[in-house]
Write an enzyme that holds these catalytic residues in place. Structure first.
Site, PDB file in Angstrom:
ATOM      1  N   ASP A 254     107.001  34.098  26.461  1.00 50.22           N
ATOM      2  CA  ASP A 254     105.633  34.211  26.966  1.00 50.22           C
ATOM      3  C   ASP A 254     104.613  33.926  25.868  1.00 50.22           C
ATOM      4  O   ASP A 254     104.968  33.615  24.723  1.00 50.22           O
ATOM      5  CB  ASP A 254     105.397  35.569  27.625  1.00 50.22           C
ATOM      6  CG  ASP A 254     105.542  36.742  26.659  1.00 50.22           C
ATOM      7  OD1 ASP A 254     105.213  36.575  25.467  1.00 50.22           O
ATOM      8  OD2 ASP A 254     105.975  37.819  27.094  1.00 50.22           O
ATOM      9  N   LYS A 276     101.722  34.011  30.206  1.00 50.33           N
ATOM     10  CA  LYS A 276     100.664  34.503  31.104  1.00 50.33           C
ATOM     11  C   LYS A 276      99.472  34.925  30.256  1.00 50.33           C
ATOM     12  O   LYS A 276      99.597  35.779  29.368  1.00 50.33           O
ATOM     13  CB  LYS A 276     101.160  35.692  31.939  1.00 50.33           C
ATOM     14  CG  LYS A 276     102.261  35.336  32.905  1.00 50.33           C
ATOM     15  CD  LYS A 276     102.557  36.477  33.850  1.00 50.33           C
ATOM     16  CE  LYS A 276     103.219  37.647  33.155  1.00 50.33           C
ATOM     17  NZ  LYS A 276     104.575  37.313  32.709  1.00 50.33           N
ATOM     18  N   GLY A 307     106.613  39.528  24.149  1.00 50.19           N
ATOM     19  CA  GLY A 307     105.878  40.101  23.038  1.00 50.19           C
ATOM     20  C   GLY A 307     105.921  41.620  23.054  1.00 50.19           C
ATOM     21  O   GLY A 307     105.913  42.244  24.110  1.00 50.19           O
ATOM     22  N   THR A 337     106.517  47.827  19.624  1.00 47.98           N
ATOM     23  CA  THR A 337     105.365  47.615  20.492  1.00 47.98           C
ATOM     24  C   THR A 337     104.101  47.386  19.663  1.00 47.98           C
ATOM     25  O   THR A 337     103.999  47.826  18.508  1.00 47.98           O
ATOM     26  CB  THR A 337     105.176  48.807  21.442  1.00 47.98           C
ATOM     27  OG1 THR A 337     104.166  48.499  22.392  1.00 47.98           O
ATOM     28  CG2 THR A 337     104.788  50.077  20.685  1.00 47.98           C
ATOM     29  N   ALA A 338     103.138  46.712  20.267  1.00 48.02           N
ATOM     30  CA  ALA A 338     101.922  46.328  19.546  1.00 48.02           C
ATOM     31  C   ALA A 338     101.195  47.533  18.959  1.00 48.02           C
ATOM     32  O   ALA A 338     100.658  47.463  17.848  1.00 48.02           O
ATOM     33  CB  ALA A 338     101.005  45.549  20.475  1.00 48.02           C
ATOM     34  N   MET A 389      95.585  45.025  26.322  1.00 48.60           N
ATOM     35  CA  MET A 389      94.936  44.071  27.233  1.00 48.60           C
ATOM     36  C   MET A 389      93.553  44.564  27.651  1.00 48.60           C
ATOM     37  O   MET A 389      93.144  44.461  28.814  1.00 48.60           O
ATOM     38  CB  MET A 389      95.806  43.842  28.482  1.00 48.60           C
ATOM     39  CG  MET A 389      97.184  43.292  28.167  1.00 48.60           C
ATOM     40  SD  MET A 389      98.338  43.387  29.549  1.00 48.60           S
ATOM     41  CE  MET A 389      98.617  45.172  29.669  1.00 48.60           C
TER      42      MET A 389
END
Length: 469
Positions: A254, A276, A307, A337-338, A389
């Protein structure tokens, strides 16, 4: 290549070590652990070295080397004294008798050398650089150790026990090669790596039974690897993720998978972009789910790279639901994780005894595109909020938090392209950040951190990106 690597049957080797120092102890330990019978001759021998040699029936002789007669009955000689002239004489005598001889510190004086070894019995990996740099060999061994799980030895033992049976079933060398390549990179191997030894043997036996129905039938089962690619820095990829990437036939990736991670995918692997971005879905989620099923049912090993972590706002659960319904084998590899990666690279601890006793991960974009969140639950002192996001809805998020009682001066950070060389950290307060991002032209992917831990950024920031230079 000055030294050609050969592997000797240790049950047929008998070694004589001449010299009793530190190197002699190290060599004796390695050889004895490998099953070699060792005798030792030296003018002085420590008690622990004596015990080591005698523990397996070896003989220790307190004497100086005098003639090649002492070498009779041995197949390997090690010249390990402190005197190079004596070591050279030992080597000359040994080579004159057609024996293998190793000379400490001077490999060219002998005819064999010791390399660095990775022991995954019955699998053995040896590293040899012609004696140029033992330290370099040791460093390479340490790096390789992490990419060769101990379970490889168990896998070697398992398939070795069935080689004869397959040879009877498949007389063709080429067909046997195809069979073992797929077995050693498929569910049988993965079962061994997961500690499921009984399941691995059962799977292998079933494959062998199915050989009579044709090799194509045995090889028709594909598998999906749902892999967390982390926040961007390829060094944060897990060892398991790297190993599975190397065995994949096709990779679906992605938009959040970095170029650095994609560079680890072998050139021969088919790559399918299913990225996306907001309001721009190259492939709808249902289409991605079906692609995974279709590729797997073609007998391919499919790496689904996502990601961060696939189970934290990554829709990984939706994808494996489809796989489970279609009875497609899969495994999940967690990623960093971010929130964890980006905050760490920004010098912002998500929890801290003095500032935050809890942390909460929040999506900044719900399924319907809104940011209608349980705001009163988010306004809690001593808690760090991390919004994924949330770039588009950031002004609304700041406004809602303030309207629900959060201090308008609460420290906040916006981390753009975290953990990469393009990382940028914007630090402000809750009330001022919306105006700041209008002038700073922040790009996705970005992470929004809210909490008093952000105040530690200036003190704890350690990572320098290209944008900081």
């Amino acid at each position: 290549m000055t030294f050609f690597p050969l592997f000797h049957n240790t049950q047929q080797l008998k070694a004589l070590l001449i010299g009793g120092g530190t190197i002699a102890k190290r060599r004796a330990k390695s050889l004895i652990e490998a099953g070699v019978v060792c005798d030792l001759m030296a003018t002085a021998v420590s008690e622990d070295l004596t015990r080591l040699v005698e523990s397996t029936g070896g003989l220790v002789t307190i004497d100086a080397y005098s003639s090649d007669e002492v070498m009779l009955g041995y197949s390997l000689i090690l010249a390990l004294t402190d005197d190079r002239a004596i070591n050279q004489q030992i080597a000359t005598d040994a080579k004159g008798m057609g024996l293998l001889v190793n000379v400490a510190d001077f490999p060219d004086d002998g005819n064999v050398i010791f390399g660095a070894i990775i022991d995954r019995a019955p699998l053995t990996i040896a590293i040899n650089n012609g004696g140029a740099s033992p330290v370099l060999s040791s460093i390479l061994r340490q790096q390789l150790e992490q990419f060769v799980p101990k379970a490889y030895g168990q896998l070697a033992s398992l398939v070795g026990a069935y080689r004869s049976q397959l040879k009877d079933a498949l007389p063709s060398t080429a067909e046997r090669s195809i069979f073992w390549h797929r077995v050693l990179q498929g569910p049988v191997a993965e079962a061994v790596f997961s500690g499921k030894h009984s399941e691995a043997e059962s799977l292998l036996k079933n494959h062998l039974k199915e050989v009579d129905s044709g090799l194509d039938k045995v090889m028709s089962n594909g598998e999906v690897f749902l892999i967390g690619a982390g926040p961007g820095d390829p060094d944060l990829l897990t060892l398991r993720a790297f190993r599975l990437l190397q065995k994949a036939n096709v990779v679906l990736y992605d938009a959040l998978v970095s170029d650095g991670v994609m560079a680890l995918v072998p050139e021969s692997v088919e790559r399918v972009y299913v990225g996306k971005r907001r309001a721009n879905h190259t492939v709808p989620q249902t289409g991605i789910n079906q692609l995974l099923v279709d590729y797997a049912k073609q007998g391919k090993r499919v790496a689904r790279l996502k990601g961060g972590d696939p189970f934290i706002f990554g829709r990984g659960g939706e994808e494996i639901e489809t796989l489970a319904e279609q009875h497609v084998p899969f495994q999940v590899v967690p990623g960093i994780t971010a929130a964890s990666g980006c905050s760490a690279y920004s010098g912002i601890p998500l929890t801290h005894r003095d500032y935050a006793q809890s942390v909460r991960f929040v999506t900044g974009q719900l399924r319907d595109g809104s940011v209608d969140l349980p705001w009163p639950e988010l306004v809690v002192e001593g808690q760090t909020l991390v919004f994924y996001m949330g770039l588009k809805g950031l002004p609304v998020i700041c406004e809602k938090l303030i309207n629900n009682g959060m201090d308008k001066n609460m420290p906040v950070a916006l981390i753009e392209k975290g953990t990469t060389q393009d990382q940028r950290v914007l630090v402000s307060d809750l009330a001022s950040l919306p105006a700041m991002i209008k002038t700073e032209q922040v790009m996705s992917p970005s992470l929004f951190v809210v909490g008093r831990v952000v105040s530690l950024h200036d003190k704890l920031a350690w990572f320098t990106s290209s944008r900081d230079v």
